[in-house]
Motif scaffolding. Structure first.
Motif, PDB file in Angstrom:
ATOM      1  N   PHE A 158       0.794  -1.234   0.025  1.00 51.16           N
ATOM      2  CA  PHE A 158      -0.160   0.077  -0.111  1.00 51.16           C
ATOM      3  C   PHE A 158       0.751   1.406  -0.018  1.00 51.16           C
ATOM      4  N   PRO A 159       0.358   2.229  -0.840  1.00 54.39           N
ATOM      5  CA  PRO A 159       1.418   3.645  -0.908  1.00 54.39           C
ATOM      6  C   PRO A 159       0.789   4.387   0.233  1.00 54.39           C
ATOM      7  N   ASP A 160       2.101   4.968   0.916  1.00 51.11           N
ATOM      8  CA  ASP A 160       1.494   5.627   2.396  1.00 51.11           C
ATOM      9  C   ASP A 160       2.999   6.083   2.548  1.00 51.11           C
ATOM     10  N   THR A 161       2.900   6.853   3.757  1.00 51.13           N
ATOM     11  CA  THR A 161       4.085   7.515   4.335  1.00 51.13           C
ATOM     12  C   THR A 161       4.172   6.620   5.623  1.00 51.13           C
ATOM     13  N   TYR A 162       5.332   5.913   6.115  1.00 54.68           N
ATOM     14  CA  TYR A 162       5.419   4.981   6.958  1.00 54.68           C
ATOM     15  C   TYR A 162       6.627   5.484   7.961  1.00 54.68           C
ATOM     16  N   LEU A 163       6.358   5.455   9.294  1.00 55.31           N
ATOM     17  CA  LEU A 163       7.305   6.051  10.153  1.00 55.31           C
ATOM     18  C   LEU A 163       7.686   4.895  10.999  1.00 55.31           C
ATOM     19  N   PHE A 164       9.039   4.848  11.325  1.00 56.24           N
ATOM     20  CA  PHE A 164       9.736   3.844  11.943  1.00 56.24           C
ATOM     21  C   PHE A 164      10.867   4.374  12.864  1.00 56.24           C
ATOM     22  N   ALA A 165      11.298   3.332  13.754  1.00 50.48           N
ATOM     23  CA  ALA A 165      12.458   3.772  14.414  1.00 50.48           C
ATOM     24  C   ALA A 165      13.878   3.687  13.859  1.00 50.48           C
ATOM     25  N   LYS A 166      14.573   4.711  13.801  1.00 46.66           N
ATOM     26  CA  LYS A 166      15.893   4.556  12.944  1.00 46.66           C
ATOM     27  C   LYS A 166      16.666   3.248  13.163  1.00 46.66           C
ATOM     28  N   GLY A 167      17.112   2.622  12.445  1.00 47.68           N
ATOM     29  CA  GLY A 167      17.813   1.309  12.434  1.00 47.68           C
ATOM     30  C   GLY A 167      16.781   0.047  12.490  1.00 47.68           C
ATOM     31  N   SER A 168      15.501   0.420  12.219  1.00 45.86           N
ATOM     32  CA  SER A 168      14.553  -0.767  11.938  1.00 45.86           C
ATOM     33  C   SER A 168      14.801  -1.537  10.801  1.00 45.86           C
ATOM     34  N   PRO A 169      14.490  -2.751  10.737  1.00 45.54           N
ATOM     35  CA  PRO A 169      14.847  -3.636   9.764  1.00 45.54           C
ATOM     36  C   PRO A 169      13.956  -3.390   8.395  1.00 45.54           C
ATOM     37  N   ASP A 170      14.401  -3.262   7.228  1.00 45.74           N
ATOM     38  CA  ASP A 170      13.492  -2.778   6.062  1.00 45.74           C
ATOM     39  C   ASP A 170      12.405  -3.928   5.791  1.00 45.74           C
ATOM     40  N   LEU A 171      12.580  -4.952   6.334  1.00 43.55           N
ATOM     41  CA  LEU A 171      11.345  -5.933   6.255  1.00 43.55           C
ATOM     42  C   LEU A 171      10.157  -5.467   7.037  1.00 43.55           C
ATOM     43  N   GLN A 172      10.508  -4.708   8.001  1.00 47.84           N
ATOM     44  CA  GLN A 172       9.362  -4.057   8.829  1.00 47.84           C
ATOM     45  C   GLN A 172       8.331  -3.258   7.878  1.00 47.84           C
ATOM     46  N   ILE A 173       9.141  -2.430   6.899  1.00 50.24           N
ATOM     47  CA  ILE A 173       8.240  -1.617   6.020  1.00 50.24           C
ATOM     48  C   ILE A 173       7.493  -2.473   5.099  1.00 50.24           C
ATOM     49  N   TYR A 174       8.241  -3.542   4.420  1.00 53.98           N
ATOM     50  CA  TYR A 174       7.618  -4.384   3.706  1.00 53.98           C
ATOM     51  C   TYR A 174       6.398  -5.270   4.195  1.00 53.98           C
ATOM     52  N   ARG A 175       6.540  -5.675   5.361  1.00 49.91           N
ATOM     53  CA  ARG A 175       5.349  -6.183   6.051  1.00 49.91           C
ATOM     54  C   ARG A 175       4.212  -5.164   6.352  1.00 49.91           C
ATOM     55  N   GLN A 176       4.540  -4.324   6.777  1.00 50.79           N
ATOM     56  CA  GLN A 176       3.504  -3.029   7.024  1.00 50.79           C
ATOM     57  C   GLN A 176       2.599  -2.845   5.880  1.00 50.79           C
ATOM     58  N   ALA A 177       3.350  -2.489   4.702  1.00 49.53           N
ATOM     59  CA  ALA A 177       2.651  -2.214   3.488  1.00 49.53           C
ATOM     60  C   ALA A 177       1.879  -3.046   2.700  1.00 49.53           C
ATOM     61  N   HIS A 178       2.462  -4.586   3.005  1.00 50.87           N
ATOM     62  CA  HIS A 178       1.842  -5.398   2.614  1.00 50.87           C
ATOM     63  C   HIS A 178       0.342  -5.893   3.270  1.00 50.87           C
ATOM     64  N   SER A 179       0.496  -5.624   4.613  1.00 51.50           N
ATOM     65  CA  SER A 179      -0.786  -6.035   5.549  1.00 51.50           C
ATOM     66  C   SER A 179      -1.688  -5.087   5.218  1.00 51.50           C
ATOM     67  N   MET A 180      -1.410  -3.588   5.257  1.00 48.84           N
ATOM     68  CA  MET A 180      -2.229  -2.390   4.767  1.00 48.84           C
ATOM     69  C   MET A 180      -2.905  -2.806   3.544  1.00 48.84           C
ATOM     70  N   LEU A 181      -2.245  -2.890   2.595  1.00 48.29           N
ATOM     71  CA  LEU A 181      -2.825  -3.402   1.217  1.00 48.29           C
ATOM     72  C   LEU A 181      -3.928  -4.500   1.336  1.00 48.29           C
ATOM     73  N   LEU A 182      -3.515  -5.698   1.860  1.00 52.30           N
ATOM     74  CA  LEU A 182      -4.556  -6.763   1.990  1.00 52.30           C
ATOM     75  C   LEU A 182      -5.849  -6.360   2.991  1.00 52.30           C
ATOM     76  N   SER A 183      -5.636  -5.318   3.766  1.00 52.00           N
ATOM     77  CA  SER A 183      -6.635  -4.923   4.572  1.00 52.00           C
ATOM     78  C   SER A 183      -7.503  -3.900   3.800  1.00 52.00           C
ATOM     79  N   HIS A 184      -7.000  -3.320   3.258  1.00 49.96           N
ATOM     80  CA  HIS A 184      -7.683  -2.453   2.387  1.00 49.96           C
ATOM     81  C   HIS A 184      -8.361  -2.924   1.185  1.00 49.96           C
ATOM     82  N   LEU A 185      -7.578  -4.059   0.734  1.00 46.78           N
ATOM     83  CA  LEU A 185      -8.253  -4.694  -0.408  1.00 46.78           C
ATOM     84  C   LEU A 185      -9.567  -5.446   0.094  1.00 46.78           C
ATOM     85  N   ASP A 186      -9.374  -6.003   1.161  1.00 50.81           N
ATOM     86  CA  ASP A 186     -10.623  -6.912   1.706  1.00 50.81           C
ATOM     87  C   ASP A 186     -11.726  -5.905   2.044  1.00 50.81           C
ATOM     88  N   THR A 187     -11.280  -4.948   2.612  1.00 55.35           N
ATOM     89  CA  THR A 187     -12.569  -3.828   2.898  1.00 55.35           C
ATOM     90  C   THR A 187     -13.147  -3.437   1.398  1.00 55.35           C
TER      91      THR A 187
END
Length: 328
Positions: A158-187
């Motif tokens: 999902f295209p959006d602005t994601y906030l994260f703690a400096k030094g967070s793993p990049d997988l966190q962004i992918y996981r959050q964006a993927h989860s948000m897309l699936l949620s919006h798609l389901d709705t």
């Protein structure tokens, strides 16, 4: 006054003065101005080691006094490891609270509507605030790492602005964006027009990605979706240039030619019927909504007027007139 009384009074006055001085230091700003000072507390650090790390990063802090402050307030064991920033005007007491609460330095990453997944990966890789752990993974391996049911990543973030703690793993962004897309798609799928010619939410997502790339004018997205839905229902080719461009990949150099429209690829909707095999971009909420609730229209064609808007036509004769008027 006896000697012992004098000694007791001296010690008492000295203790009070010391406590007052220590309290003054704990509440006094460490810096008055300037830019925030970044620092990192390493995992497993004692309060003494953490104090030393903060001072060595450039924070004008007395490590010994800070350690004492943490211990006398019984917060020494509650300091959280991570990356932080000391803001101008922060006192040792405020800094200690920041460490205890885990108020990490915030970074952000913006994923733009209409980007391809390749562009998203480039943006993630270029973000210096992230800890990069997925750079060597293929797209398929990345999706497996996320535990996704999909092997092809296009459109599924999902295209959006994601906030994260400096030094967070990049997988966190992918996981959050993927989860948000699936949620919006389901709705959006649950609220869809039941007459739509989509067999699955994934097909609807593919349509949303086409709508996203076909127009930048948000008010026309439902009409664009209505045209493509009409074509699908009538068994017509979609004939949309963005899918052709996506199928060209690196061969696309900013201009689409007649031979490109005639060269068959899985994404060439001039040579193949129906939707392409995957989405072609990352659609936003409005494109998802347009794909699920397209405009009720008899239009089968549209052409750009050259001012950002489109002329919609119900038949080829009127469409050709519009093309002559606006394109030739």
């Amino acid at each position: 006054m006896g000697l012992l009384n004098k000694l007791f009074l001296t010690v008492t006055v000295g203790s009070v003065a010391a406590v007052a001085a220590f309290s003054w230091w704990a509440g006094r700003p460490l810096t008055e101005g300037g830019a925030p000072i970044p620092f990192t507390v390493l995992a497993g650090s004692s309060v003494g080691a953490a104090s030393q790390q903060i001072a060595e990063a450039g924070v004008p802090l007395n490590p010994l006094l800070f350690s004492v402050l943490a211990r006398v307030t019984q917060k020494a064991a509650r300091i959280k490891a991570g990356s932080y920033e000391l803001n101008p005007g922060s006192s040792p007491r405020r800094l200690l609270g920041q460490l205890v609460r885990g108020e990490f330095a915030q970074e952000s990453l913006t994923i733009i509507e209409g980007w391809t997944f390749r562009q998203m990966r480039q943006a993630v890789a270029a973000n210096e605030g992230l800890r990069h752990e997925t750079a060597a993974l293929s797209d398929t391996e990345l999706m497996q790492k996320l535990g996704s049911d999909f092997s092809k990543p296009e459109g599924l973030f999902f295209p959006d602005t994601y906030l994260f703690a400096k030094g967070s793993p990049d997988l966190q962004i992918y996981r959050q964006a993927h989860s948000m897309l699936l949620s919006h798609l389901d709705t959006a799928w649950k609220a869809r027009d039941p007459s739509l010619p989509y067999a699955t939410p994934y097909q609807a997502l593919t349509m949303a990605s086409i709508v996203e790339k076909e127009t930048g004018k948000k008010s026309e997205r439902a009409m664009i979706a209505g045209v493509f839905v009409n074509r699908l229902k009538n068994g017509m080719l979609l004939q949309t240039d963005p899918t052709v461009i996506y199928g060209m990949g690196a061969r696309y150099e900013g201009k689409i030619r007649k031979r490109d429209l005639e060269t068959d690829t899985p994404y060439n909707t001039y040579t193949r019927s129906g939707l392409p095999p995957t989405p072609i971009a990352l659609p936003g909420l409005q494109s998802l909504a347009a794909a699920m609730q397209p405009a009720k229209t008899d239009a089968l064609y549209f052409v750009s007027r050259g001012d950002g808007t489109s002329k919609f036509s119900p038949n080829l004769n009127e469409h050709n007139k519009a093309v002559n008027q606006y394109q030739r």
